[in-house]
Scaffold this motif. Structure first.
Motif, PDB file in Angstrom:
ATOM      1  N   ASP A  49       0.972  -1.332   0.126  1.00  0.00           N
ATOM      2  CA  ASP A  49       0.089  -0.166   0.145  1.00  0.00           C
ATOM      3  C   ASP A  49       0.798   1.260   0.046  1.00  0.00           C
ATOM      4  N   ASP A  50       0.404   2.506  -0.128  1.00  0.00           N
ATOM      5  CA  ASP A  50       1.103   3.789   0.011  1.00  0.00           C
ATOM      6  C   ASP A  50       1.988   3.916   1.262  1.00  0.00           C
ATOM      7  N   ASP A  51       1.810   3.285   2.323  1.00  0.00           N
ATOM      8  CA  ASP A  51       2.391   3.274   3.334  1.00  0.00           C
ATOM      9  C   ASP A  51       3.694   2.351   3.619  1.00  0.00           C
ATOM     10  N   GLY A  52       3.740   1.490   2.516  1.00  0.00           N
ATOM     11  CA  GLY A  52       4.894   0.476   2.772  1.00  0.00           C
ATOM     12  C   GLY A  52       4.133  -0.941   3.178  1.00  0.00           C
ATOM     13  N   ASN A  53       3.122  -1.087   3.490  1.00  0.00           N
ATOM     14  CA  ASN A  53       2.824  -2.267   4.266  1.00  0.00           C
ATOM     15  C   ASN A  53       2.259  -3.373   2.924  1.00  0.00           C
ATOM     16  N   LYS A  54       2.909  -4.585   3.137  1.00  0.00           N
ATOM     17  CA  LYS A  54       2.803  -5.564   2.388  1.00  0.00           C
ATOM     18  C   LYS A  54       1.221  -6.193   2.545  1.00  0.00           C
ATOM     19  N   LEU A  55       0.645  -6.280   1.391  1.00  0.00           N
ATOM     20  CA  LEU A  55      -0.666  -6.692   1.135  1.00  0.00           C
ATOM     21  C   LEU A  55      -0.608  -8.194   0.564  1.00  0.00           C
ATOM     22  N   ASN A  56      -1.713  -9.004   0.992  1.00  0.00           N
ATOM     23  CA  ASN A  56      -1.670 -10.268   0.462  1.00  0.00           C
ATOM     24  C   ASN A  56      -2.939 -10.462  -0.262  1.00  0.00           C
ATOM     25  N   PRO A  57      -3.044 -10.558  -1.507  1.00  0.00           N
ATOM     26  CA  PRO A  57      -4.186 -10.529  -2.474  1.00  0.00           C
ATOM     27  C   PRO A  57      -5.161 -11.924  -2.283  1.00  0.00           C
ATOM     28  N   ASP A  58      -4.505 -13.059  -1.521  1.00  0.00           N
ATOM     29  CA  ASP A  58      -5.272 -14.183  -1.358  1.00  0.00           C
ATOM     30  C   ASP A  58      -6.167 -13.876  -0.175  1.00  0.00           C
TER      31      ASP A  58
END
Length: 75
Positions: free
Chosen positions: A20-29
């Motif tokens: 995301d814009d804050d650098g947090n990793k996102l998991n599409p699963d």
């Protein structure tokens, strides 16, 4: 010659994947796949994986109708 198909399966890899814009990793699963995606020909296309995941991640918090500009119905 095989084409490159992105693969973001390693949850410990901090350099690839979706953020995301804050650098947090996102998991599409962890994002539920909308019904429209299940009816789309692109759902089975690995070359559309990144675009589809980004669209779902972008709308994950939205409460309105899911929108997709590249929807193509399965035949």
């Amino acid at each position: 010659m095989d084409e490159f198909v992105p693969d973001f399966d390693d949850p410990d890899d901090e350099e690839s994947g979706y953020f995301d814009d804050d650098g947090n990793k996102l998991n599409p699963d962890l994002v539920l796949k909308p019904g429209l995606c299940l009816l789309c020909a692109n759902d089975d296309n690995p070359h559309e994986l990144v675009e589809c995941n980004l669209n779902r991640l972008d709308q994950a918090e939205d409460e309105g109708e899911f929108k997709c500009g590249v929807f193509r119905p399965k035949k």
